[in-house]
Every structure is written in C-alpha cells, then in structure tokens.
Design a protein around this motif. Structure first.
Motif, PDB file in Angstrom:
ATOM      1  N   HIS A  81      -8.114   3.657   0.837  1.00 57.50           N
ATOM      2  CA  HIS A  81      -8.912   2.878  -0.116  1.00 57.50           C
ATOM      3  C   HIS A  81      -8.221   1.559  -0.468  1.00 57.50           C
ATOM      4  O   HIS A  81      -8.884   0.524  -0.621  1.00 57.50           O
ATOM      5  CB  HIS A  81      -9.198   3.686  -1.381  1.00 57.50           C
ATOM      6  N   SER A  82      -6.904   1.587  -0.596  1.00 59.26           N
ATOM      7  CA  SER A  82      -6.160   0.360  -0.895  1.00 59.26           C
ATOM      8  C   SER A  82      -6.291  -0.652   0.237  1.00 59.26           C
ATOM      9  O   SER A  82      -6.439  -1.849  -0.008  1.00 59.26           O
ATOM     10  CB  SER A  82      -4.679   0.669  -1.135  1.00 59.26           C
ATOM     11  N   ILE A  83      -6.232  -0.177   1.470  1.00 56.93           N
ATOM     12  CA  ILE A  83      -6.375  -1.069   2.623  1.00 56.93           C
ATOM     13  C   ILE A  83      -7.772  -1.687   2.641  1.00 56.93           C
ATOM     14  O   ILE A  83      -7.931  -2.893   2.826  1.00 56.93           O
ATOM     15  CB  ILE A  83      -6.085  -0.326   3.943  1.00 56.93           C
ATOM     16  N   VAL A 126       0.861  -1.180   0.000  1.00 51.95           N
ATOM     17  CA  VAL A 126       0.000   0.000   0.000  1.00 51.95           C
ATOM     18  C   VAL A 126       0.898   1.230   0.000  1.00 51.95           C
ATOM     19  O   VAL A 126       1.652   1.445   0.947  1.00 51.95           O
ATOM     20  CB  VAL A 126      -0.922   0.017   1.242  1.00 51.95           C
ATOM     21  N   LEU A 127       0.831   2.011  -1.081  1.00 54.45           N
ATOM     22  CA  LEU A 127       1.632   3.231  -1.172  1.00 54.45           C
ATOM     23  C   LEU A 127       1.013   4.321  -0.314  1.00 54.45           C
ATOM     24  O   LEU A 127      -0.199   4.524  -0.336  1.00 54.45           O
ATOM     25  CB  LEU A 127       1.715   3.709  -2.617  1.00 54.45           C
ATOM     26  N   ASN A 182      -1.960  12.619  -0.619  1.00 59.70           N
ATOM     27  CA  ASN A 182      -3.221  11.941  -0.925  1.00 59.70           C
ATOM     28  C   ASN A 182      -3.407  10.713  -0.028  1.00 59.70           C
ATOM     29  O   ASN A 182      -3.406   9.585  -0.518  1.00 59.70           O
ATOM     30  CB  ASN A 182      -3.256  11.502  -2.399  1.00 59.70           C
ATOM     31  N   PRO A 183      -3.583  10.911   1.270  1.00 56.79           N
ATOM     32  CA  PRO A 183      -3.697   9.751   2.170  1.00 56.79           C
ATOM     33  C   PRO A 183      -4.919   8.891   1.924  1.00 56.79           C
ATOM     34  O   PRO A 183      -4.919   7.717   2.267  1.00 56.79           O
ATOM     35  CB  PRO A 183      -3.750  10.389   3.568  1.00 56.79           C
ATOM     36  N   LEU A 190      -1.237   4.452   9.155  1.00 56.57           N
ATOM     37  CA  LEU A 190      -1.266   5.506   8.144  1.00 56.57           C
ATOM     38  C   LEU A 190      -1.144   6.872   8.811  1.00 56.57           C
ATOM     39  O   LEU A 190      -0.373   7.723   8.366  1.00 56.57           O
ATOM     40  CB  LEU A 190      -2.561   5.416   7.332  1.00 56.57           C
ATOM     41  N   GLY A 191      -1.869   7.059   9.874  1.00 59.40           N
ATOM     42  CA  GLY A 191      -1.775   8.323  10.612  1.00 59.40           C
ATOM     43  C   GLY A 191      -0.381   8.582  11.134  1.00 59.40           C
ATOM     44  O   GLY A 191       0.139   9.702  11.050  1.00 59.40           O
TER      45      GLY A 191
END
Length: 132
Positions: A94-96, A82-83, A88-89, A121-122
């Motif tokens: 969305h990938s997760i 997951v990039l 653009n977080p 991610l945060g």
C-alpha cells in the motif's frame, strides 16, 4: 523510449570492505529515472553512497527497509521509505502504491515500478529469517 532505466549494483559492492562508487555506477544512477532501494541486511557503504547520490541528483526513490534499519534512514528519505514487516506485507504494498500515485511519471513507468517494488518485496519476505 517506453521503458524504465533500472540500476542493479554489482554484487561485490554488497559485502565486505567499503568501496567507492565507481564512475560507471555513478553514470547509471545519473541516467536512472527512479531508484528502487532494498535494505534487508544492513546498510553497506556502497548502498549509502548510492542513496546519497540519488538524493543529490534529486531522483525519485523508493527504499524498502526492515523496521530495524528505518530509524537511521527516515530522517534522510522521509516518504520515500517503505517499511517491510514480514507479518504484514500488505502495508508495504500500500505504501508503494500511495507513493506511485503521488509520483509525476508516465503510467508505464509507474506500472514498471510497481512490478519492481512487488518483486523486491517478495524477495525480502522470502529472505532467511536470521538477518544478523
């Protein structure tokens, strides 16, 4: 058991000289249902060994990574990668979610993974901008 087994590596394995994966870490990775990886400042030898162990054990993995580290991991991790683009977080989120929908797991495990992924991610987005 209603829960998710999560492995958090010892902090000493994140910096410094290469270390071998110790037996306790190997056992914890073996028991883990899913491996959530975060590569934000480079791939240490310990992290490489943990990812290789996860692949060898055929574990479901989600590995969040900054774009500059993606080329070296993409061939091995494929759709598990997951990039994370700080600009653009929402793309990472969305990938997760897309990965979790495809994952054959109990709903409670998916919910826990989504929470962990969002937390990671945060943390990546709040990390200092200078990642060198």
């Amino acid at each position: 058991m209603n829960g998710l087994t999560v492995y958090v590596p010892p902090v000493h394995t994140r910096h410094g000289a290469p270390t071998l994966l110790d037996p306790e870490s190997s056992e914890k990775l073996n028991r883990a249902e899913v491996i959530l990886g975060v590569v934000g400042s480079g791939l240490t030898e310990a992290c490489r060994q943990e990812l290789n162990t996860g692949l060898a054990l055929r574990k479901n993995m989600i590995v969040m990574v900054y774009p500059e580290f993606a080329p070296q991991l993409q061939p091995y991790l494929g759709s598990s990668l997951v990039l994370v683009d700080p600009a653009n977080p929402d793309h990472a989120e969305h990938s997760i979610v897309r990965y979790l929908k495809a994952l054959d797991a109990q709903q409670t495990a998916k919910t826990a993974l989504l929470a962990l992924g969002t937390l990671a991610l945060g943390l990546l987005l709040l990390a200092p901008a200078d990642r060198s």
